[in-house]
Scaffold this motif. Sequence first.
Motif, mmCIF file in Angstrom:
data_model
loop_
_atom_site.group_PDB
_atom_site.id
_atom_site.type_symbol
_atom_site.label_atom_id
_atom_site.label_comp_id
_atom_site.label_asym_id
_atom_site.label_seq_id
_atom_site.Cartn_x
_atom_site.Cartn_y
_atom_site.Cartn_z
ATOM 1 N N ILE A 1 -11.696 46.042 -9.843
ATOM 2 C CA ILE A 1 -11.554 46.619 -10.745
ATOM 3 C C ILE A 1 -12.667 46.288 -11.972
ATOM 4 O O ILE A 1 -12.371 47.099 -13.086
ATOM 5 N N ALA A 2 -13.381 45.090 -11.635
ATOM 6 C CA ALA A 2 -13.873 44.859 -12.980
ATOM 7 C C ALA A 2 -15.159 45.797 -12.893
ATOM 8 O O ALA A 2 -15.686 45.562 -13.961
ATOM 9 N N LYS A 3 -15.199 46.402 -12.170
ATOM 10 C CA LYS A 3 -17.169 47.707 -11.721
ATOM 11 C C LYS A 3 -16.128 48.828 -12.948
ATOM 12 O O LYS A 3 -16.944 48.817 -13.257
ATOM 13 N N GLY B 1 -9.491 41.544 -22.421
ATOM 14 C CA GLY B 1 -10.390 41.722 -21.252
ATOM 15 C C GLY B 1 -8.974 41.289 -19.965
ATOM 16 O O GLY B 1 -8.189 41.485 -20.285
ATOM 17 N N TYR B 2 -9.867 41.287 -19.253
ATOM 18 C CA TYR B 2 -8.978 41.258 -17.493
ATOM 19 C C TYR B 2 -8.910 40.516 -17.268
ATOM 20 O O TYR B 2 -10.198 38.934 -17.125
ATOM 21 N N GLU B 3 -8.218 39.997 -16.343
ATOM 22 C CA GLU B 3 -7.913 38.521 -15.284
ATOM 23 C C GLU B 3 -7.160 38.964 -14.384
ATOM 24 O O GLU B 3 -5.694 40.039 -14.582
ATOM 25 N N ASP B 4 -7.014 38.154 -13.501
ATOM 26 C CA ASP B 4 -5.876 38.523 -12.131
ATOM 27 C C ASP B 4 -5.427 36.949 -11.666
ATOM 28 O O ASP B 4 -5.835 35.721 -11.791
ATOM 29 N N PHE B 5 -4.335 37.147 -10.501
ATOM 30 C CA PHE B 5 -3.834 35.321 -10.258
ATOM 31 C C PHE B 5 -3.118 35.408 -8.958
ATOM 32 O O PHE B 5 -2.923 37.186 -8.518
ATOM 33 N N ILE B 6 -3.709 34.733 -8.539
ATOM 34 C CA ILE B 6 -2.623 34.371 -7.036
ATOM 35 C C ILE B 6 -2.063 32.674 -7.101
ATOM 36 O O ILE B 6 -1.845 32.203 -8.070
ATOM 37 N N HIS B 7 -1.399 32.670 -6.460
ATOM 38 C CA HIS B 7 -0.257 31.275 -6.413
ATOM 39 C C HIS B 7 -1.396 30.222 -6.901
ATOM 40 O O HIS B 7 -2.777 29.658 -6.151
ATOM 41 N N SER B 8 -1.101 29.159 -7.215
ATOM 42 C CA SER B 8 -1.733 27.999 -7.953
ATOM 43 C C SER B 8 -1.818 27.166 -6.514
ATOM 44 O O SER B 8 -2.894 25.914 -6.287
ATOM 45 N N LEU C 1 -13.210 46.230 -19.498
ATOM 46 C CA LEU C 1 -13.031 45.072 -20.432
ATOM 47 C C LEU C 1 -13.882 44.522 -19.987
ATOM 48 O O LEU C 1 -14.465 44.263 -18.711
ATOM 49 N N ARG C 2 -13.183 43.452 -20.689
ATOM 50 C CA ARG C 2 -14.214 41.338 -20.950
ATOM 51 C C ARG C 2 -14.094 40.775 -19.705
ATOM 52 O O ARG C 2 -12.419 40.929 -19.325
ATOM 53 N N ASN C 3 -14.787 40.657 -19.142
ATOM 54 C CA ASN C 3 -13.798 40.031 -17.294
ATOM 55 C C ASN C 3 -13.399 38.270 -17.536
ATOM 56 O O ASN C 3 -14.945 37.096 -17.677
ATOM 57 N N HIS D 1 -7.562 49.275 -8.705
ATOM 58 C CA HIS D 1 -6.602 49.020 -8.023
ATOM 59 C C HIS D 1 -7.057 48.843 -6.444
ATOM 60 O O HIS D 1 -7.146 48.813 -5.583
ATOM 61 N N VAL D 2 -7.256 50.784 -6.204
ATOM 62 C CA VAL D 2 -6.654 51.835 -5.098
ATOM 63 C C VAL D 2 -8.361 51.669 -4.437
ATOM 64 O O VAL D 2 -8.317 51.244 -3.333
ATOM 65 N N ASN D 3 -9.373 51.156 -5.084
ATOM 66 C CA ASN D 3 -10.435 50.751 -4.031
ATOM 67 C C ASN D 3 -10.625 49.463 -3.633
ATOM 68 O O ASN D 3 -11.287 48.594 -2.661
ATOM 69 N N GLY D 4 -9.974 48.158 -4.362
ATOM 70 C CA GLY D 4 -9.581 47.440 -3.831
ATOM 71 C C GLY D 4 -8.984 47.420 -2.740
ATOM 72 O O GLY D 4 -9.754 46.324 -2.249
#
Length: 264
Positions: free
Chosen positions: A114-116, A88-95, A120-122, A170-173
Amino acid sequence: MKLYLDPGHGGSDPGASGNGIKEKDIVLDIAIKIRTILTNDYENAVIKMSRTSDSTKSLQQRTNEANSWGADYYLSIHCNAFNGTAQGYEDFIHSSLSNNSKTAKYQDILHAEIAKVNQLRNRGQKKANFHVLRETTMSALLTENGFIDHASDAALMKKSSWRQRIAQGHVNGLARAFNLQRKENGSKTIYKIIAGSFKSKANADERKDFLNTKGIESFVDQVSISGERWYRVQAGAFSNRTNADVRLNEVKNAGIADAYIISE
Protein backbone atom coordinates in the motif's frame (compact mmCIF):
# COMPACT_ATOMS: atom_id res chain seq x y z
CA MET A 1 -9.26 -17.04 0.26
CA LYS A 2 -12.38 -15.74 1.99
CA LEU A 3 -12.03 -12.01 2.62
CA TYR A 4 -14.37 -10.06 4.87
CA LEU A 5 -14.04 -6.52 3.53
CA ASP A 6 -15.22 -3.83 5.91
CA PRO A 7 -15.62 -0.21 4.75
CA GLY A 8 -15.85 1.60 8.07
CA HIS A 9 -18.83 3.60 9.37
CA GLY A 10 -21.86 4.20 7.11
CA GLY A 11 -25.46 5.36 7.39
CA SER A 12 -26.03 7.36 10.56
CA ASP A 13 -22.31 7.14 11.38
CA PRO A 14 -20.39 9.28 8.86
CA GLY A 15 -16.99 8.70 10.46
CA ALA A 16 -14.47 11.50 10.08
CA SER A 17 -15.16 14.46 7.83
CA GLY A 18 -13.33 17.43 6.42
CA ASN A 19 -12.73 19.42 3.25
CA GLY A 20 -16.26 18.70 2.04
CA ILE A 21 -16.05 14.90 2.16
CA LYS A 22 -17.01 12.12 4.58
CA GLU A 23 -15.04 9.05 5.56
CA LYS A 24 -17.98 6.69 5.03
CA ASP A 25 -18.18 7.64 1.34
CA ILE A 26 -14.46 7.50 0.60
CA VAL A 27 -13.88 4.11 2.23
CA LEU A 28 -16.95 2.53 0.62
CA ASP A 29 -15.68 3.49 -2.82
CA ILE A 30 -12.20 2.12 -2.06
CA ALA A 31 -13.67 -1.15 -0.76
CA ILE A 32 -15.90 -1.62 -3.80
CA LYS A 33 -12.87 -1.05 -6.02
CA ILE A 34 -10.93 -3.66 -4.03
CA ARG A 35 -13.76 -6.16 -4.51
CA THR A 36 -13.95 -5.42 -8.25
CA ILE A 37 -10.23 -5.94 -8.82
CA LEU A 38 -10.12 -9.15 -6.80
CA THR A 39 -13.22 -10.58 -8.45
CA ASN A 40 -12.15 -9.71 -11.98
CA ASP A 41 -8.45 -10.44 -11.83
CA TYR A 42 -7.83 -13.25 -9.30
CA GLU A 43 -8.76 -16.88 -8.86
CA ASN A 44 -10.38 -18.22 -5.69
CA ALA A 45 -11.01 -14.84 -4.05
CA VAL A 46 -14.37 -14.84 -2.29
CA ILE A 47 -15.42 -11.50 -0.81
CA LYS A 48 -18.16 -10.59 1.65
CA MET A 49 -18.57 -6.88 2.42
CA SER A 50 -19.93 -5.50 5.67
CA ARG A 51 -21.87 -2.98 3.60
CA THR A 52 -22.20 -2.16 -0.09
CA SER A 53 -24.20 1.04 0.34
CA ASP A 54 -24.57 3.92 2.80
CA SER A 55 -26.08 1.74 5.52
CA THR A 56 -25.70 1.59 9.30
CA LYS A 57 -24.09 -1.49 10.85
CA SER A 58 -22.69 -1.94 14.33
CA LEU A 59 -19.15 -3.11 15.01
CA GLN A 60 -20.55 -6.20 16.75
CA GLN A 61 -22.65 -7.06 13.70
CA ARG A 62 -19.59 -6.79 11.47
CA THR A 63 -17.32 -9.03 13.52
CA ASN A 64 -20.10 -11.55 14.27
CA GLU A 65 -20.82 -11.82 10.55
CA ALA A 66 -17.15 -12.33 9.65
CA ASN A 67 -16.71 -14.94 12.38
CA SER A 68 -19.88 -16.85 11.43
CA TRP A 69 -18.93 -16.81 7.77
CA GLY A 70 -15.49 -18.24 8.54
CA ALA A 71 -13.43 -15.55 6.83
CA ASP A 72 -9.72 -16.11 6.32
CA TYR A 73 -8.95 -12.42 6.68
CA TYR A 74 -10.68 -9.30 7.95
CA LEU A 75 -9.73 -6.04 6.23
CA SER A 76 -11.21 -2.80 7.56
CA ILE A 77 -10.84 0.34 5.41
CA HIS A 78 -10.77 3.76 7.08
CA CYS A 79 -9.59 7.35 6.78
CA ASN A 80 -8.14 9.32 9.67
CA ALA A 81 -8.63 12.75 11.22
CA PHE A 82 -6.85 14.77 13.87
CA ASN A 83 -6.73 18.56 13.90
CA GLY A 84 -5.91 19.40 10.31
CA THR A 85 -2.15 19.11 10.78
CA ALA A 86 -1.53 15.34 10.80
CA GLN A 87 -1.25 13.51 7.50
CA GLY A 88 -0.31 10.16 6.01
CA TYR A 89 -1.00 6.43 6.02
CA GLU A 90 -0.84 3.92 8.86
CA ASP A 91 -2.30 0.51 9.61
CA PHE A 92 -3.09 -1.50 12.73
CA ILE A 93 -3.18 -5.03 14.09
CA HIS A 94 -4.34 -5.92 17.60
CA SER A 95 -2.12 -4.78 20.45
CA SER A 96 -1.86 -8.29 21.96
CA LEU A 97 -0.08 -9.74 18.94
CA SER A 98 3.66 -10.25 18.61
CA ASN A 99 5.69 -9.01 15.67
CA ASN A 100 6.27 -12.65 14.72
CA SER A 101 2.59 -13.58 14.56
CA LYS A 102 0.90 -14.57 11.30
CA THR A 103 -1.21 -11.41 11.49
CA ALA A 104 1.93 -9.28 11.84
CA LYS A 105 3.47 -10.97 8.80
CA TYR A 106 0.36 -10.16 6.79
CA GLN A 107 0.59 -6.57 8.02
CA ASP A 108 4.21 -6.36 6.86
CA ILE A 109 3.19 -7.39 3.35
CA LEU A 110 0.09 -5.22 2.98
CA HIS A 111 1.78 -2.19 4.52
CA ALA A 112 4.66 -2.42 2.05
CA GLU A 113 2.41 -2.78 -0.99
CA ILE A 114 0.00 0.00 0.00
CA ALA A 115 2.80 2.41 0.91
CA LYS A 116 4.40 1.85 -2.51
CA VAL A 117 1.49 3.42 -4.36
CA ASN A 118 -0.54 5.66 -2.05
CA GLN A 119 1.40 8.94 -2.42
CA LEU A 120 1.01 9.54 1.33
CA ARG A 121 3.49 10.09 4.14
CA ASN A 122 4.23 6.73 5.77
CA ARG A 123 3.30 6.85 9.46
CA GLY A 124 4.24 3.22 10.00
CA GLN A 125 2.79 -0.05 11.25
CA LYS A 126 0.96 0.14 14.57
CA LYS A 127 -1.07 -1.81 17.09
CA ALA A 128 -4.33 -0.93 18.86
CA ASN A 129 -7.22 -2.45 20.79
CA PHE A 130 -9.88 -1.66 18.17
CA HIS A 131 -13.04 -3.79 18.29
CA VAL A 132 -12.65 -5.20 14.78
CA LEU A 133 -9.10 -6.31 15.58
CA ARG A 134 -9.97 -7.73 19.01
CA GLU A 135 -13.26 -9.53 18.33
CA THR A 136 -12.37 -11.24 15.06
CA THR A 137 -11.32 -14.89 15.15
CA MET A 138 -9.21 -14.56 12.00
CA SER A 139 -6.24 -12.31 11.23
CA ALA A 140 -7.37 -8.71 10.86
CA LEU A 141 -5.94 -5.43 9.63
CA LEU A 142 -7.31 -1.90 9.81
CA THR A 143 -5.90 0.63 7.33
CA GLU A 144 -6.08 4.42 7.79
CA ASN A 145 -5.75 5.87 4.31
CA GLY A 146 -4.85 9.50 4.91
CA PHE A 147 -6.26 12.29 7.05
CA ILE A 148 -9.52 13.64 5.70
CA ASP A 149 -9.11 16.94 7.57
CA HIS A 150 -5.67 17.59 6.03
CA ALA A 151 -5.89 19.61 2.82
CA SER A 152 -3.41 17.67 0.69
CA ASP A 153 -4.57 14.22 1.85
CA ALA A 154 -8.20 15.21 1.22
CA ALA A 155 -7.33 16.53 -2.24
CA LEU A 156 -6.10 13.04 -3.12
CA MET A 157 -9.16 11.36 -1.58
CA LYS A 158 -11.43 13.33 -3.89
CA LYS A 159 -9.79 11.75 -6.97
CA SER A 160 -11.28 8.51 -8.27
CA SER A 161 -7.90 7.63 -9.78
CA TRP A 162 -6.29 7.88 -6.32
CA ARG A 163 -8.97 5.71 -4.73
CA GLN A 164 -8.34 3.18 -7.51
CA ARG A 165 -4.62 3.35 -6.69
CA ILE A 166 -5.34 2.70 -3.00
CA ALA A 167 -7.56 -0.23 -3.88
CA GLN A 168 -4.86 -1.70 -6.12
CA GLY A 169 -2.29 -1.36 -3.33
CA HIS A 170 -4.52 -3.32 -0.95
CA VAL A 171 -5.08 -5.98 -3.63
CA ASN A 172 -1.37 -6.25 -4.34
CA GLY A 173 -0.79 -6.90 -0.65
CA LEU A 174 -3.56 -9.49 -0.43
CA ALA A 175 -2.29 -11.25 -3.54
CA ARG A 176 1.18 -11.54 -2.04
CA ALA A 177 0.02 -12.49 1.45
CA PHE A 178 -2.37 -15.21 0.30
CA ASN A 179 -0.54 -16.29 -2.86
CA LEU A 180 -3.51 -15.41 -5.08
CA GLN A 181 -3.19 -16.45 -8.70
CA ARG A 182 -4.19 -14.15 -11.51
CA LYS A 183 -6.92 -15.29 -13.87
CA GLU A 184 -5.73 -16.28 -17.30
CA ASN A 185 -7.09 -13.87 -19.89
CA GLY A 186 -6.22 -16.10 -22.83
CA SER A 187 -5.75 -13.42 -25.47
CA LYS A 188 -3.90 -11.12 -23.04
CA THR A 189 -5.80 -8.19 -24.51
CA ILE A 190 -4.94 -4.75 -23.15
CA TYR A 191 -7.65 -2.08 -23.27
CA LYS A 192 -6.32 1.46 -23.62
CA ILE A 193 -8.40 4.59 -23.04
CA ILE A 194 -7.63 7.22 -25.68
CA ALA A 195 -8.64 10.75 -24.74
CA GLY A 196 -7.61 12.47 -27.96
CA SER A 197 -5.12 12.34 -30.84
CA PHE A 198 -3.40 15.51 -32.02
CA LYS A 199 -0.93 16.60 -34.68
CA SER A 200 0.32 19.23 -32.21
CA LYS A 201 2.30 18.11 -29.15
CA ALA A 202 1.21 21.30 -27.36
CA ASN A 203 -2.46 20.43 -27.85
CA ALA A 204 -1.87 16.90 -26.60
CA ASP A 205 -0.07 18.24 -23.53
CA GLU A 206 -2.97 20.62 -22.88
CA ARG A 207 -5.44 17.72 -22.95
CA LYS A 208 -3.19 15.65 -20.66
CA ASP A 209 -2.87 18.53 -18.16
CA PHE A 210 -6.63 19.06 -18.20
CA LEU A 211 -7.28 15.41 -17.36
CA ASN A 212 -4.72 15.48 -14.57
CA THR A 213 -6.54 18.44 -12.98
CA LYS A 214 -9.64 16.23 -12.98
CA GLY A 215 -7.80 13.51 -11.09
CA ILE A 216 -7.38 11.28 -14.15
CA GLU A 217 -3.74 10.36 -14.68
CA SER A 218 -2.75 10.43 -18.33
CA PHE A 219 0.28 10.76 -20.59
CA VAL A 220 1.13 11.60 -24.19
CA ASP A 221 2.22 8.76 -26.45
CA GLN A 222 3.75 9.37 -29.90
CA VAL A 223 2.36 7.04 -32.59
CA SER A 224 2.64 6.72 -36.34
CA ILE A 225 -0.64 6.52 -38.26
CA SER A 226 -0.49 6.08 -42.05
CA GLY A 227 3.07 7.34 -41.98
CA GLU A 228 2.19 10.50 -40.06
CA ARG A 229 3.22 11.35 -36.51
CA TRP A 230 0.40 11.85 -34.01
CA TYR A 231 0.40 12.59 -30.30
CA ARG A 232 -2.12 10.43 -28.52
CA VAL A 233 -3.35 11.09 -24.99
CA GLN A 234 -3.73 7.83 -23.06
CA ALA A 235 -5.74 7.82 -19.83
CA GLY A 236 -5.14 4.28 -18.62
CA ALA A 237 -4.59 0.72 -19.78
CA PHE A 238 -6.37 -2.31 -18.33
CA SER A 239 -6.36 -6.07 -18.80
CA ASN A 240 -10.01 -6.14 -17.73
CA ARG A 241 -12.64 -4.61 -20.02
CA THR A 242 -14.94 -3.67 -17.14
CA ASN A 243 -12.21 -1.59 -15.49
CA ALA A 244 -11.49 0.04 -18.85
CA ASP A 245 -15.16 0.95 -19.28
CA VAL A 246 -15.18 2.54 -15.81
CA ARG A 247 -12.21 4.72 -16.72
CA LEU A 248 -13.74 5.62 -20.09
CA ASN A 249 -16.86 6.87 -18.32
CA GLU A 250 -14.71 8.94 -15.95
CA VAL A 251 -12.95 10.55 -18.93
CA LYS A 252 -16.24 11.27 -20.68
CA ASN A 253 -17.75 12.71 -17.50
CA ALA A 254 -14.75 15.03 -17.32
CA GLY A 255 -15.85 16.51 -20.63
CA ILE A 256 -13.99 14.44 -23.24
CA ALA A 257 -17.03 13.15 -25.10
CA ASP A 258 -15.07 11.60 -27.97
CA ALA A 259 -12.83 9.41 -25.80
CA TYR A 260 -12.73 5.75 -26.82
CA ILE A 261 -11.14 2.37 -26.08
CA ILE A 262 -8.68 0.54 -28.28
CA SER A 263 -7.64 -3.07 -27.69
CA GLU A 264 -4.19 -4.43 -28.37
